[in-house]
Structures are given as structure tokens and as C-alpha cells.
Enzyme design. Structure first.
Site, PDB file in Angstrom:
ATOM      1  N   SER A   2      37.106 -34.058  19.175  1.00 38.85           N
ATOM      2  CA  SER A   2      38.432 -33.506  18.887  1.00 38.85           C
ATOM      3  C   SER A   2      39.478 -34.577  18.588  1.00 38.85           C
ATOM      4  O   SER A   2      40.607 -34.241  18.247  1.00 38.85           O
ATOM      5  CB  SER A   2      38.904 -32.655  20.069  1.00 38.85           C
ATOM      6  OG  SER A   2      39.025 -33.449  21.230  1.00 38.85           O
ATOM      7  N   LYS A  33      45.136 -27.944  26.431  1.00 38.57           N
ATOM      8  CA  LYS A  33      45.793 -29.027  25.697  1.00 38.57           C
ATOM      9  C   LYS A  33      47.256 -28.712  25.427  1.00 38.57           C
ATOM     10  O   LYS A  33      48.117 -29.596  25.503  1.00 38.57           O
ATOM     11  CB  LYS A  33      45.045 -29.272  24.381  1.00 38.57           C
ATOM     12  CG  LYS A  33      43.637 -29.815  24.581  1.00 38.57           C
ATOM     13  CD  LYS A  33      42.884 -29.943  23.269  1.00 38.57           C
ATOM     14  CE  LYS A  33      41.465 -30.484  23.497  1.00 38.57           C
ATOM     15  NZ  LYS A  33      40.707 -30.585  22.235  1.00 38.57           N
TER      16      LYS A  33
END
Length: 819
Positions: free
Chosen positions: A721, A764
Site C-alpha cells: 500500500s 488509516k
């Protein structure tokens, strides 16, 4: 050292007798140097454990050795048959038991050998009689035998009423001693019948021989030549002996009385039991046990499976044939206790009220709206179905977000009993499915124990830390759980100990885990996963005010009148000391403040109400553990903020890129995993291949080594990511332009520049909110995940969804030119 002729043994010169203060110097003892009966040179022998007294007749037995040879020499070669017996003061022997050194007292007793017999292998047995005290002048060792020159001191005789009184006291004490110790009864009676007041010395000598006094005390009496003083010492030893015997009899009497009482109670109890049995008023223990099991079978017979009913009846028939003293009786009784003690067919009534469940969840948990919604959906479906059977939930989230308390809240909302046990570190399958009955101390597994403890067949059982199960040579608990958590199998769960089927299909199992990755796939497939992502600052504020502070105040002995926390103080504590996803660190920080205040009130240094504000938080908690990174306010070229997911929740991290002269290529540091290294190579290839498109000089990467570092080097990092973050850092470095501050991003990058979706979006985004980020760049495919995040979490964030890295470049460097 005694004089030696042949050097066979070593004897220390006998020590001088201590000064006799009781002997008058004016009346100095008279000395008999020699006589026909008592020679002035005699052989010496060790007296054994106690000294020998004049007039005392006693047997002696010597094993083969120097003492036995000395005794035979006296009996065969000495006309008077006189030997001297002296008490050893100290003996030293070699490792093989041979005498090396012997220290003797100076005063002993001359003994006449009346009869001597030699036994097999050189042993000697003799009958001796004490004659008179002697004192050693000089000792000489010859041929292994010790001979001494001696003198015979005369007793200092006293007379008068005082001596007579002492004699009477000794005689009375000896008569009392006969009652306590009949061992010397005949000897004492003979002495008393022939008692002669003209010989008190003999009375004193004989009286001490019937006591258990120490050798030193008896030697002290032997060395005393003053008869009056000797009588006093003998009387003292007799009184001590009487006191000791009285204490012994008292202890013996107490023990006998206790034993007699117990025996009497036992006989009376047995008689009472026999009478009651004759009258039909009472049955024995075995009969009562069997009748109790029969009664329990009648109560639960309607719910018992046929196999369980037959097994119980077989075990009862077996119990009838066993003796209560048999070990198998206890094993069989314990097995029947478990079989008949389980709640067969006993279910608590479910409270399937959605509104009530909402109130309970809102009361105990703030935030977590998506989780609450999922639980309420579960309750609503159960209400329409009429049951919650076949349901296994798994709450996954970082530590401290309320997984365990949520499980307890679900049990309360459904009106069921709650039982929790931890699976962390469990490595024995017998903990789940029980032990075989053949083992000593065998028990059912935790699941059956939980059902019996709750006394219902449909409790809520929480399997805590299911992601931390271990495996060993004793079995795999995760595999044992497959049957427990499978709705198609657990309706006839068979525990190893019970070995009969038990229905677990009505049990609601709730598992908790920090990460689902370590849960075996077959086990995870049987559970419905509900993710708990964590809390943002505003949610922690409300949790602190509504839950933590009211809970911690009484725990620390404080009230609301003693301490208050301002909103600013709570924000400072969360921001500086508790930035984790859960609230455990926040709770510890609040508790630390309260403990400091409670200590001050206990010491008297704090009397007024304390208000904790941002200014004085550091006085109670020390310097903040977390501080805002300067890059949040002013960024620099080559440094870009990324978003990452960890088992403890989401977090932010920086990716730094720096150019250095050298061979073209990259250098990677920061404990990067293989997947993350591949993402770095993809980003480097993409950027170097399109330098012109990104406004980077075409020769920038030629002859340049690009060093890419991800801080917190001690923490391992991996995953795809960070792809667009790596590429953004390289573009920023190549253009020499810093990205805008308070921007963060996440997304997987392909070699052609496409941006692919990633996981952990909610965690996140929460981490971005905690770090005061204003703009987040997310993959276009994750837009639906972002829309599912509650609005209060998204407030203050501007999302940007991208499908290609060109979109990322356009957002970070819209109108800027290279320097």
C-alpha cells in the site's frame, strides 16, 4: 600429649578439672595414695555416654579393639581386677572411623570387674561395680593401652540438720519419681529400705544415676567432693527430672484424651448410624449417592439423549457394585456428577428486544456505530427467526477498543449468562475437548465447564484471543475448535471426558482477535467477522468523560469534589500520551493523574480541589510521549507522508528519499519486507521511465544512487500500500519541490501507473485524523469503503480518489515548476 611407647594412638593429656568453688580450702580433700584394694596405677577405659559413680553396678560391652583388649588385660593380669572409667570430653576420628585423638576428664571412678565373658570375634562383655573416685596425675600409653597414675581423694563429709534435710528431700523426690518412671522402682525401693543417713554420699551418687541429665551435669556431680554441695546438685537434677516427667505426662495425657474423645465419638456415631438404619431414619453414604443420581435422572429424563441416559444407568449399576473405599468409586462418582450436573435441555429465555439492546450498547460503549448496527441487525434477525442458534461472531480489532466488553454487552442484551475464557497461548487440545477418563484428575474441556458453570445450555461463551492459539505435540486446539464452532456439528458435540453427545447449537460463541491473519482459514470461515477500527480524539474525549473518569475516581479514593479535568487537559492527554487506537493508554494516563493527586491528599500537601489543565498535565504525567512532527507544518522535498495498517490500528509514517553520487539504482533501509521492496522498485522504474512527464531532468537519476528510508527502523514493515507514497517521494526529490503539508496517501502502484485498492481504509483514515491530516489520497476502488466510515470520523478530511499515478501527481504538484 600422653607419653607413648609404640606410637599406635594419640591421646591428649586429660584436662584439669574446673575449680571447685564449693570445696573449702581450709578443709582440703584428704588423699589416699594407695591401698590393697585400690592400686595407684590403673588402666583407663572410656565411660561411654555417662560417667560411672561409686557403688554403681553395671554391665559393659566392648567391640573388638583396644578397649576390649584393655578390659581382658585387667581381668586376667591385674590381681585387684581394678580399672578406671573416665568420661571422654572430646573424640576425633579419622574418615574410616579409627580413633585419632581423645580428650578425657581428669576425674573418674575406679571399677572392679566382677565377671568377664569373651564373645565371638574378640568382643568382651563384663559386669562391673564402681568403687571410688580417682584423679589422674599422669597418663602413659603402652601397646595401645592407656595406663595412669592416680590418687583417691577423700570426700569432705558434713553432718547436721541441713544434710539430713537434703537427704529427706532427695528421698521424697525419688519416691515421686517412681510414680512417673517405674523403670527404677525396684532399685529405689531397695535403697530406701536400706537407707543409711550416715552415708549421704552414696545417696547423692545413686539419685543422679536415675535421671536423664546431660553427661556434663553428671560429671559435675562426680567431681564434687563436698558431700553437702553434691547433695544440693543431686536434688536440683532430681527436681528438673520431675518437672520434665510432669510435662511429658501432661502432653501424653492431652494426646490420649484427644484420641479417646475421637474414638468415643466414632463409636457413638457408628452406634447412632446403626440405630437410624434399624429405624429406617438414615441411609449410608453410598445409598444416598445412588438415590440422588436416580432422582436427577428422573428430573432430566425428558431432555436426555438415549445414549446419555443409558450411559448414566450403566454407571449407576457399576457404582452399586463398588466399595466406597475403592479408588474406582471416586472416579465413577465424579463422572456421574458431571453427567447429571449438566443443564440438559435447560435454556434461558432470550430477550430479543432491539430497542433494549440498543440502550445497553449505547450505555456501555461510545462510538463504534457500525459495530453496534451489525449487532442490532443480528438481534433483529434472531427476533424474526425466534432463536439465535448457529451464530458465531468474531470481533477483530486492536487492543483496548472494547471487544471483550462488547461481548458482555451482547450477553446482557440477550438476557443470557456470560462466560469468558482466554485461548491465548493454549497448546493442548484437551483444554477444549477434555481428557480421557482413564487419566487421573481428568476433567471435561473448557466448553463443557462453561456450560455447567452457567447452568444453561444456551449461554454466551467468549473465546478471547483466538488469534493467539498455539500448537504442540499435545495437539492443535484450533483443530479441536472446528467441531465446537461448526453449527452443523456442534449439535452433538462429544467431549473426550463425557463421551456422550451434548447439544451446543444454542450457544452463542463470540471470539475476539487482534488480527485475522493468524486464525486458521477453516476456523475463520466458520465465524462472522465484525471489525472494530478504533477511536478518534473526539470519541476518546466522550469515553473519558462518560466512562473512564467515573470508573477511576472511586478506584483511587477520590470524588468529583477532589479533582476535575478540563476539555483541554483531556485533549492534551490523548494527544501527548495516548495516541493508540484503543483507550487503555488513556485510562492509564488518567489513573496516573489521579494517583498523584490521591497521594498528595493522603500526605496533606493537597487540600483544595485540583483542576487538571493543559498547563499542569506534565506535572502529573511527565513529558509527553508523542509530539507533532515538524514536517506536518512545513514539508520538504523527497519526504511524503503515507498511511499504514498495523495490528494495533492505523498509523502514519514518512517515506524519505535522498540522492547521492554513485551507481544508478536504489538503497533501501528501514526493515522493509519483500513486498515493500518490490513496491519500491516498481515506483523507481515508473518514475525514471517518465521523468519528462513529471518535470524531472532526464539525467537526474544517471550516476545517482537514490537512498529510500522509512523511519522507525526497529519496526518491520511490509505490504504494497505504500506504492504511490514511494513514487511521490521520488518525484518530489527529482523535481526538488516539497509536497504540500498535511497531505497523506495510501495505494498500491502498478508498473503502468495504475492505483489499486488497499485494505484497512477505516483504520488509516482514523490515524490520519489523529495526526491532524487535512487531505488524504485513496484509490478510486476504495471510495465505497470511505463512504462507510461514520461522518464524525470524516469531518475535517478532504478525500481525493485516484485511478492513476498521474492523478496523484496532479494533486501534489498542480502548477509548480521545477527549480
Amino acid at each position: 600429649m600422653a607419653d607413648r611407647d609404640d606410637g599406635q594412638a594419640v591421646f591428649v593429656t586429660p584436662e584439669v578439672v574446673p575449680d571447685r568453688e564449693s570445696d573449702s580450702l581450709d578443709e582440703g580433700p584428704k588423699i589416699i595414695l594407695a591401698s590393697k584394694e585400690l592400686p595407684d596405677r590403673i588402666y583407663l577405659l572410656a565411660a561411654g555416654a555417662k560417667p560411672v559413680f561409686p557403688g554403681m553396678m553395671f554391665p559393659v560391652l566392648f567391640a573388638p579393639g583396644p578397649d576390649a583388649e584393655t578390659l581382658k588385660t585387667v581381668a586376667q593380669e591385674v590381681s585387684e581386677k581394678i580399672a578406671g572409667f573416665v568420661l571422654p570430653k572430646e573424640e576425633k576420628r579419622s574418615e574410616d572411623g579409627e580413633m585419632v585423638e581423645r580428650r578425657l576428664y581428669r576425674m573418674g571412678t575406679a571399677v572392679r570387674i566382677l565377671r568377664l565373658e569373651e564373645g565371638p570375634q574378640g568382643a568382651v562383655q563384663a559386669l562391673c561395680q564402681g568403687q571410688k573416685r580417682f584423679e589422674i596425675l599422669k597418663a602413659v600409653e603402652r601397646n595401645g593401652k592407656l595406663m595412669a597414675q592416680v590418687i583417691y581423694p577423700q570426700d569432705i563429709v558434713a553432718s547436721g540438720e541441713e544434710v539430713k534435710a537434703l537427704c529427706l528431700a532427695i528421698i521424697n523426690s525419688m519416691r515421686e519419681l517412681i510414680q512417673h518412671n517405674p523403670l527404677f522402682g525396684e532399685e529405689i525401693k531397695m535403697l530406701l529400705a536400706r537407707a543409711d543417713w550416715s552415708d549421704p554420699s552414696r545417696l547423692a551418687d545413686f539419685s543422679v544415676t536415675i535421671t536423664s541429665s546431660s553427661p556434663e551435669e553428671l560429671q559435675d556431680v562426680l567431681e564434687c567432693l563436698n558431700v553437702r554441695t553434691r547433695l544440693e546438685k543431686a536434688l536440683l537434677l532430681l527436681r528438673k527430672e520431675l518437672d520434665l516427667n510432669q510435662l511429658k505426662e501432661k502432653i501424653t495425657h492431652q494426646i490420649e484424651e484427644k484420641i479417646s474423645k475421637q474414638q468415643r465419638e466414632f463409636f457413638l456415631r457408628e452406634q447412632l448410624k446403626a440405630i437410624k438404619q434399624e429405624l429406617g431414619l438414615e441411609k449410608d453414604e453410598k445409598t444416598e449417592e445412588i438415590e440422588r443420581y436416580q432422582q436427577r435422572i428422573d428430573e432430566i429424563s425428558h431432555a436426555l439423549p438415549d445414549e446419555a441416559r443409558d450411559r448414566i444407568r450403566e454407571e449407576i449399576d457399576k457404582l452399586k457394585l463398588l466399595s466406597p473405599q475403592s479408588p474406582e468409586f471416586a472416579v465413577s462418582r465424579n463422572y456421574l456428577d458431571w453427567l447429571t450436573g449438566l443443564p440438559w435441555g435447560e435454556y434461558s429465555e432470550d430477550v430479543l428486544d432491539v430497542a433494549r439492546a440498543r440502550r445497553i450498547l449505547d450505555r456501555d460503549h461510545h462510538g463504534l456505530e457500525d459495530v453496534k448496527r451489525r449487532i442490532l441487525e443480528f438481534v433483529g434477525v434472531a427476533k424474526l427467526r425466534g432463536s439465535v442458534e448457529g451464530s458465531i461472531l468474531c470481533l477483530v480489532g486492536p487492543p483496548g477498543v472494547g471487544k471483550t466488553s462488547l461481548g458482555r454487552g451482547i450477553a446482557e442484551a440477550l438476557g443470557r449468562k456470560f462466560f469468558r475464557f482466554s485461548l491465548g497461548g493454549m497448546r493442548d487440545e484437551a483444554e477444549i475437548k477434555g481428557h480421557r477418563r482413564t487419566y487421573i484428575g481428568a476433567l471435561p474441556g473448557k466448553v463443557i465447564q462453561a456450560v455447567k458453570t452457567c447452568a444453561t445450555a444456551n449461554p454466551v461463551i467468549m473465546l478471547d484471543e483466538i488469534d493467539k492459539l498455539a500448537a504442540s505435540f499435545q495437539g492443535d486446539p484450533a483443530s479441536a475448535l472446528l467441531e465446537v464452532l461448526d453449527p452443523e456439528q456442534n449439535n452433538s458435540f462429544r467431549d473426550h471426558y463425557l463421551d456422550v453427545p451434548f447439544d451446543l447449537s444454542k450457544v452463542l460463541f463470540i471470539a475476539t482477535a487482534n488480527v485475522p491473519d493468524t486464525i486458521p482459514a477453516p476456523l475463520l470461515d466458520r465465524m462472522e467477522t465484525i471489525a472494530l477500527s478504533g477511536y478518534i480524539l473526539e470519541e476518546k474525549l466522550r469515553i473519558g468523560v462518560r466512562h473512564l473518569i467515573p470508573k477511576l475516581l472511586p478506584r483511587n479514593g477520590l470524588t468529583r469534589g477532589d479533582v476535575a479535568f478540563t476539555q483541554g487537559a483531556l485533549r492534551a492527554i490523548i494527544d501527548g500520551y495516548a495516541r493508540e487506537a484503543g483507550v487503555r493508554a488513556f485510562e492509564k494516563a488518567l489513573g496516573g493523574c489521579m494517583r498523584r493527586i490521591a497521594t498528595g491528599r493522603a500526605e496533606g500537601t493537597i487540600t483544595a480541589k485540583v483542576t487538571v489543565s493543559p498547563r499542569n498535565v506534565s506535572e502529573y504525567l511527565g513529558k509527553p510521549k508523542f509530539t507533532d512532527d515538524p514536517l506536518m507544518r512545513s514539508s520538504r522535498a523527497g519526504v511524503v507522508m503515507g498511511l499504514a495498517w498495523t495490528p494495533l490500528g492505523g498509523t502514519t509514517l514518512y517515506i524519505e528519499a535522498q540522492a547521492a553520487p554513485g551507481e544508478a539504482g536504489t538503497r533501501l533501509t528501514g526493515q522493509l519486507g519483500e513486498v515493500m521492496k518490490e513496491s519500491t522498485q516498481i515506483a523507481y522504474s515508473l518514475v525514471t521511465a517518465h521523468c519528462g512527464d513529471f518535470g524531472i531532468p532526464t539525467d537526474f537519476f544517471k550516476g545517482t544512487t537514490v537512498h529510500i528510508h522509512v523511519p522507525a527502523g526497529a519496526t518491520p514493515k511490509d505490504g504494497p500500500s505504500a506504492g504511490i507514497t514511494m513514487a511521490s517521494a521520488l518525484v518530489s526529490l527529482g523535481r526538488g519541490m516539497a509536497p504540500p503539508p498535511r497531505w497523506a496517501m495510501t495505494g498500491e502502484l502498478t508498473l503502468t501507473g495504475r492505483v489499486l485498492p488497499v485494505g484497512g481504509v477505516k483504520e488509516k483514515v482514523i490515524a490520519a485524523r489523529r495526526s491532524k491530516v487535512r487531505h488524504v489520497i485513496l484509490p478510486k476502488a476504495n471510495e465505497k469503503d470511505y463512504d462507510e466510515i461514520p461522518e464524525r470520523v470524516r469531518n475535517g478530511l478532504t478525500p481525493h480518489f485516484v485511478e492513476d499515478f498521474a492523478d496523484v501527481f496532479g494533486l501534489l504538484f498542480p502548477t509548480r515548476r521545477a527549480r
